[in-house]
Design an enzyme around this catalytic site. Structure first.
Site, PDB file in Angstrom:
ATOM      1  N   LYS A 175       0.885  -1.175   0.000  1.00  0.00           N
ATOM      2  CA  LYS A 175       0.000   0.000   0.000  1.00  0.00           C
ATOM      3  C   LYS A 175       0.916   1.216   0.000  1.00  0.00           C
ATOM      4  O   LYS A 175       1.477   1.589   1.027  1.00  0.00           O
ATOM      5  CB  LYS A 175      -0.879  -0.014   1.251  1.00  0.00           C
ATOM      6  CG  LYS A 175      -2.195   0.734   1.138  1.00  0.00           C
ATOM      7  CD  LYS A 175      -2.108   2.223   0.907  1.00  0.00           C
ATOM      8  CE  LYS A 175      -1.753   3.035   2.128  1.00  0.00           C
ATOM      9  NZ  LYS A 175      -1.525   4.472   1.803  1.00  0.00           N
ATOM     10  N   GLY A 229       7.037   4.916   8.074  1.00  0.00           N
ATOM     11  CA  GLY A 229       6.239   6.138   8.151  1.00  0.00           C
ATOM     12  C   GLY A 229       6.386   6.795   9.497  1.00  0.00           C
ATOM     13  O   GLY A 229       7.429   6.677  10.150  1.00  0.00           O
ATOM     14  N   SER A 230       5.336   7.469   9.914  1.00  0.00           N
ATOM     15  CA  SER A 230       5.440   8.292  11.121  1.00  0.00           C
ATOM     16  C   SER A 230       5.378   7.435  12.387  1.00  0.00           C
ATOM     17  O   SER A 230       4.797   6.345  12.405  1.00  0.00           O
ATOM     18  CB  SER A 230       4.313   9.319  11.132  1.00  0.00           C
ATOM     19  OG  SER A 230       3.075   8.655  11.144  1.00  0.00           O
ATOM     20  N   GLY A 234       2.964   4.228  13.359  1.00  0.00           N
ATOM     21  CA  GLY A 234       3.698   3.013  13.717  1.00  0.00           C
ATOM     22  C   GLY A 234       3.292   2.503  15.095  1.00  0.00           C
ATOM     23  O   GLY A 234       3.059   1.303  15.289  1.00  0.00           O
ATOM     24  N   GLU A 251       9.796   1.147  10.568  1.00  0.00           N
ATOM     25  CA  GLU A 251      10.871   2.091  10.242  1.00  0.00           C
ATOM     26  C   GLU A 251      10.266   3.474  10.413  1.00  0.00           C
ATOM     27  O   GLU A 251       9.481   3.914   9.572  1.00  0.00           O
ATOM     28  CB  GLU A 251      11.332   1.892   8.798  1.00  0.00           C
ATOM     29  CG  GLU A 251      12.227   0.695   8.606  1.00  0.00           C
ATOM     30  CD  GLU A 251      13.614   0.912   9.180  1.00  0.00           C
ATOM     31  OE1 GLU A 251      14.092   2.063   9.199  1.00  0.00           O
ATOM     32  OE2 GLU A 251      14.218  -0.065   9.634  1.00  0.00           O
ATOM     33  N   CYS A 285      13.809  10.817   6.548  1.00  0.00           N
ATOM     34  CA  CYS A 285      13.818  10.343   7.939  1.00  0.00           C
ATOM     35  C   CYS A 285      15.196  10.508   8.556  1.00  0.00           C
ATOM     36  O   CYS A 285      15.328  10.481   9.773  1.00  0.00           O
ATOM     37  CB  CYS A 285      13.400   8.881   7.988  1.00  0.00           C
ATOM     38  SG  CYS A 285      14.465   7.829   7.003  1.00  0.00           S
ATOM     39  N   GLU A 380      10.778  16.069  15.128  1.00  0.00           N
ATOM     40  CA  GLU A 380      11.207  15.842  13.757  1.00  0.00           C
ATOM     41  C   GLU A 380      10.610  16.961  12.896  1.00  0.00           C
ATOM     42  O   GLU A 380       9.410  17.210  12.948  1.00  0.00           O
ATOM     43  CB  GLU A 380      10.695  14.484  13.281  1.00  0.00           C
ATOM     44  CG  GLU A 380      11.140  14.149  11.885  1.00  0.00           C
ATOM     45  CD  GLU A 380      10.586  12.793  11.410  1.00  0.00           C
ATOM     46  OE1 GLU A 380       9.498  12.400  11.841  1.00  0.00           O
ATOM     47  OE2 GLU A 380      11.269  12.162  10.601  1.00  0.00           O
TER      48      GLU A 380
HETATM   49  P1  NAD Z   1       2.589   8.563   7.596  1.00  0.00           P
HETATM   50  O1  NAD Z   1       2.746   7.676   8.780  1.00  0.00           O
HETATM   51  O2  NAD Z   1       1.526   9.598   7.652  1.00  0.00           O
HETATM   52  O3  NAD Z   1       2.256   7.701   6.290  1.00  0.00           O
HETATM   53  C1  NAD Z   1       3.085   6.625   5.900  1.00  0.00           C
HETATM   54  C2  NAD Z   1       2.209   5.568   5.265  1.00  0.00           C
HETATM   55  O4  NAD Z   1       1.286   5.115   6.241  1.00  0.00           O
HETATM   56  C3  NAD Z   1       1.387   6.070   4.077  1.00  0.00           C
HETATM   57  O5  NAD Z   1       1.303   5.067   3.113  1.00  0.00           O
HETATM   58  C4  NAD Z   1       0.017   6.292   4.692  1.00  0.00           C
HETATM   59  O6  NAD Z   1      -1.055   6.173   3.785  1.00  0.00           O
HETATM   60  C5  NAD Z   1      -0.032   5.170   5.707  1.00  0.00           C
HETATM   61  N1  NAD Z   1      -0.973   5.409   6.780  1.00  0.00           N
HETATM   62  C6  NAD Z   1      -1.424   6.593   7.261  1.00  0.00           C
HETATM   63  N2  NAD Z   1      -2.336   6.370   8.220  1.00  0.00           N
HETATM   64  C7  NAD Z   1      -2.427   5.046   8.361  1.00  0.00           C
HETATM   65  C8  NAD Z   1      -3.195   4.200   9.199  1.00  0.00           C
HETATM   66  N3  NAD Z   1      -4.038   4.683  10.095  1.00  0.00           N
HETATM   67  N4  NAD Z   1      -3.036   2.872   9.076  1.00  0.00           N
HETATM   68  C9  NAD Z   1      -2.162   2.346   8.184  1.00  0.00           C
HETATM   69  N5  NAD Z   1      -1.435   3.091   7.344  1.00  0.00           N
HETATM   70  C10 NAD Z   1      -1.566   4.417   7.446  1.00  0.00           C
HETATM   71  O7  NAD Z   1       4.010   9.162   7.307  1.00  0.00           O
HETATM   72  P2  NAD Z   1       4.431  10.123   6.099  1.00  0.00           P
HETATM   73  O8  NAD Z   1       3.996  11.489   6.435  1.00  0.00           O
HETATM   74  O9  NAD Z   1       4.022   9.552   4.806  1.00  0.00           O
HETATM   75  O10 NAD Z   1       6.025   9.987   6.168  1.00  0.00           O
HETATM   76  C11 NAD Z   1       6.792  10.750   7.018  1.00  0.00           C
HETATM   77  C12 NAD Z   1       7.278   9.943   8.194  1.00  0.00           C
HETATM   78  O11 NAD Z   1       7.894   8.744   7.742  1.00  0.00           O
HETATM   79  C13 NAD Z   1       8.338  10.683   8.968  1.00  0.00           C
HETATM   80  O12 NAD Z   1       8.113  10.527  10.344  1.00  0.00           O
HETATM   81  C14 NAD Z   1       9.620   9.986   8.542  1.00  0.00           C
HETATM   82  O13 NAD Z   1      10.670  10.087   9.464  1.00  0.00           O
HETATM   83  C15 NAD Z   1       9.170   8.591   8.358  1.00  0.00           C
HETATM   84  N6  NAD Z   1      10.083   7.870   7.465  1.00  0.00           N
HETATM   85  C16 NAD Z   1      10.880   6.920   7.995  1.00  0.00           C
HETATM   86  C17 NAD Z   1      11.789   6.249   7.181  1.00  0.00           C
HETATM   87  C18 NAD Z   1      12.707   5.173   7.734  1.00  0.00           C
HETATM   88  O14 NAD Z   1      13.311   4.441   6.951  1.00  0.00           O
HETATM   89  N7  NAD Z   1      12.837   5.055   9.046  1.00  0.00           N
HETATM   90  C19 NAD Z   1      11.866   6.561   5.824  1.00  0.00           C
HETATM   91  C20 NAD Z   1      11.029   7.566   5.322  1.00  0.00           C
HETATM   92  C21 NAD Z   1      10.119   8.201   6.165  1.00  0.00           C
END
Ligand code: NAD
Length: 472
Positions: A175, A229-230, A234, A251, A285, A380
C-alpha cells in the site's frame, strides 16, 4: 510506458477498487492533476492478501535461480523506463533530478543485489548436539508480507522490502502513500507484470491511510507487517496488533543530530549540513534536525551555514539550477512553519536565513538561539530548517543528543579519534564522522524476510545426498 493512472494490481490483474472510487494524483510543484489513483478499501485488501497467500507456496517452491531471473527482469524493465520514472518521481514528490536518480537508481540496484542473494548460501551446518546426528539451519520465507510506505522516497523505500521479500520466496501486498501512488506502487506493479511474475506474488492496493492502510496493517492474513512512516501511525499499528503476536517491522522517524565540536572544519561541516538538513527539502527520515555546536565555533558555523543557505535556489524541480523543490503538501508546509518555526521563534529563537515561503516553496531556514524546550529542537521537522543549539562542552552535546529518539547522526572534529569517541557514545542506528549521512546504499540490505528453521535429523542411516534426494 509505466506511468499512468494507478489502478489496483491484484492476482496479476489491473482493475478499479471494489467501490470504483478514485482520487487525483497531483504534481507537487504546479498543483496540476497528472492522473488518478484507485481508492482501495477493506475488501480490496482482503482480496489482495488472499491472492498473495494462494501464490506464496508456489513462489517459494520455484528454484532460487528462477526467482532471481525474474527479479533481474523486473530491474531491466525499470532500467528501460529510467527517464520516464525520474520525471514521474520529480512530478509526484517535488524532488530535483538528483533526488529522483537516487530514488530510482537505488531501487534498481536493490533488485540486482537481492537477485544475487537469493541464490547464495541459505543456511548453516551446525555442530550436532549428539554424536551421530546432523543439524542444519536454513532460511525459509516468512510467507505473506504487508508493506506500507511513505511519500518521500517512494520507490526505493518500497523496493528495499519488496526485492528481498520476493527474492527469498515471500509474496507481497503493497500500500503506497496516497501522495505518491504511481511512483510508489503502480509502476512497480507494471514492471512486475511486464517481467512475467506469477499472479499473486506481488500485489498493490493504492488508497488512503485509514481506508486501505489500516485494513492491511491489521490484517490477520499477514506473516509480517512492514511499515515505514510516522511514529504516530507506527505506534498505533504496534498497539493494535500486539495481541496477535504477528511480526511487525517499523521504520519510523526521529530527531537526528549534527554535532559540531570546537576543532571542526567549519566549511566542511556547513557544506555537509546542506545535504544533511536540506536534501529533498529536509523531508527525509535521516535529515539532521538538531545542530548542536560548541560555543567557541558557533558564530563562525552559523555564518558558514547562512552564506550557503542564502545561495540556494528554491523553485521548479525541472528547472536548471534548482536546489530545492516544493514541500510535499500544504499540510506539511503548515506543520513546518506553524508548528515548528513560529512557535520556536515565539519562545526566543531567531531566524537568520529564510523563514518565509511562497506556496509550497519554503526558503532554507537557519534558526539560532534554539533551546531543547523548543519544537525546532525536540521534534522531527521534515522541512528545510537548520536549528542551531549552542553547548559548552562535548559532554553536554552527547547528553543532549541522546535525550531524543533518532536514526542517524553526524559528528565533526578535526581529530578523527575524538570524532570516533563521541560517535561511539551516541545512541543512534548510524553515526557519521566528518560526513553527512552517507547515501543509504541498497547494499544496506534490510534484514528480516526469512526466519531460521532449525532441522535436526539423524545422520545415519541416511547420507547427506540421500537426505537431499528425499527432501527435494
Ligand atoms: P505517515 O505515517 O503519515 O504515512 C506513511 C504511510 O502510512 C502512508 O502510506 C500512509 O497512507 C499510511 N498510513 C497513514 N495512516 C495510516 C493508518 N491509520 N493505518 C495504516 N497506514 C496508514 O508518514 P508520512 O507522512 O508519509 O512519512 C513521514 C514519516 O515517515 C516521517 O516521520 C519519517 O521520518 C518517516 N520515514 C521513515 C523512514 C525510515 O526508513 N525510518 C523513511 C522515510 C520516512
Amino acid at each position: 510506458m509505466l506511468t499512468e493512472d494507478a489502478q489496483l494490481y491484484i492476482d496479476g490483474s489491473f482493475g478499479p477498487a471494489a467501490r470504483g472510487r478514485t482520487a487525483p494524483v497531483l504534481a507537487k510543484a504546479t498543483g496540476q492533476q497528472i492522473g488518478t489513483y484507485a481508492l482501495g478499501e477493506q475488501e480490496d485488501v482482503d482480496r489482495a492478501v488472499a491472492a498473495a497467500r494462494a501464490a506464496q507456496a508456489g513462489w517459494a517452491a520455484l528454484a532460487a535461480p528462477d526467482r532471481s531471473a525474474l527479479l533481474l527482469k523486473f530491474a531491466a524493465v525499470l532500467q528501460d523506463n529510467y527517464e520516464e520514472l525520474l520525471a514521474q518521481s520529480m512530478r509526484e514528490t517535488g524532488g530535483v533530478r538528483a533526488k529522483a536518480e537516487d530514488e530510482v537508481g537505488t531501487a534498481i540496484r536493490q533488485l540486482a543485489i537481492s537477485a544475487v542473494q537469493a541464490t547464495e548460501n541459505a543456511g548453516d551446518i551446525l555442530p550436532p548436539y549428539k554424536a551421530g546426528k546432523l543439524s542444519l539451519s536454513r532460511a525459509v520465507p516468512l510467507g505473506v508480507i504487508g508493506l506500507i510506505t511513505p511519500w518521500n522516497y517512494p520507490m526505493n523505500l518500497a523496493m528495499r522490502a519488496v526485492a528481498p521479500a520476493l527474492a527469498f520466496g515471500n509474496t507481497v501486498v503493497l500500500k503506497p502513500a496516497e501522495l505518491t501512488p504511481v511512483i510508489g506502487g503502480h509502476v512497480l506493479a507494471k514492471a512486475v507484470h511486464e517481467a512475467g511474475f506469477p499472479p499473486g506474488v506481488f500485489n498493490v492496493v493504492t488508497g488512503d491511510g485509514e481506508a486501505a492502510g489500516w485494513p492491511l496493517a491489521t490484517h490477520p492474513g499477514l506473516d509480517l507487517m512492514d511499515f515505514t512512516g510516522s511514529r504516530e501511525i507506527g505506534v498505533r499499528i504496534a498497539e493494535a496488533t500486539a495481541g496477535s503476536l504477528r511480526q511487525i517491522r517499523l521504520e519510523l522517524g526521529g530527531s537526528n543530530a549534527f554535532v559540531v565540536l570546537d576543532d571542526a572544519d567549519l566549511e566542511l561541516a556547513a557544506s555537509c549540513a546542506m545535504i544533511a538538513s536540506l536534501e529533498f527539502q529536509g523531508q527525509t527520515c535521516i535529515s539532521a534536525s538538531r545542530h548542536i555546536v560548541l560555543r567557541e565555533v558557533a558564530d563562525a558555523y552559523v555564518d558558514a551555514l547562512t552564506k550557503r543557505a542564502d545561495a540556494l535556489t528554491v523553485g521548479d524541480p525541472f528547472a536548471d539550477g534548482t536546489d530545492l523543490g516544493p514541500l510535499i503538501s500544504e499540510k506539511q508546509r503548515d506543520r513546518v512553519h506553524k508548528q515548528i518555526v513560529e512557535p520556536s521563534v515565539r519562545m526566543g529563537a531567531r531566524v537568520v536565513s529564510g523563514g518565509t515561503y511562497d506556496g509550497l516553496f519554503y526558503r532554507p531556514t537557519v534558526l539560532v538561539d534554539v533551546t531543547p524546550q523548543m519544537p525546532a529542537f525536540s521534534q522531527e521537522i521534515f522541512g528545510p530548517v537548520i536549528p542551531v543549539t549552542v553547548v559548552d562542552s562535548e559532554r553536554e552535546a552527547v547528553e543532549l543528543v541522546n535525550g531524543y529518539p533518532m536514526l542517524m547522526n553526524s559528528v565533526f572534529s578535526a581529530d578523527l579519534m575524538r570524532g570516533m569517541r563521541v560517535a561511539e557514545q551516541l545512541r543512534a542506528g548510524e553515526v557519521h564522522v566528518n560526513d553527512a549521512h552517507a547515501r543509504h546504499g541498497a547494499e544496506n540490505q534490510m534484514p528480516g524476510f526469512t526466519r531460521r528453521q532449525w532441522i535436526g535429523l539423524q545422520r545415519t542411516p541416511l547420507s547427506l545426498p540421500e537426505w537431499a534426494a528425499r527432501t527435494r
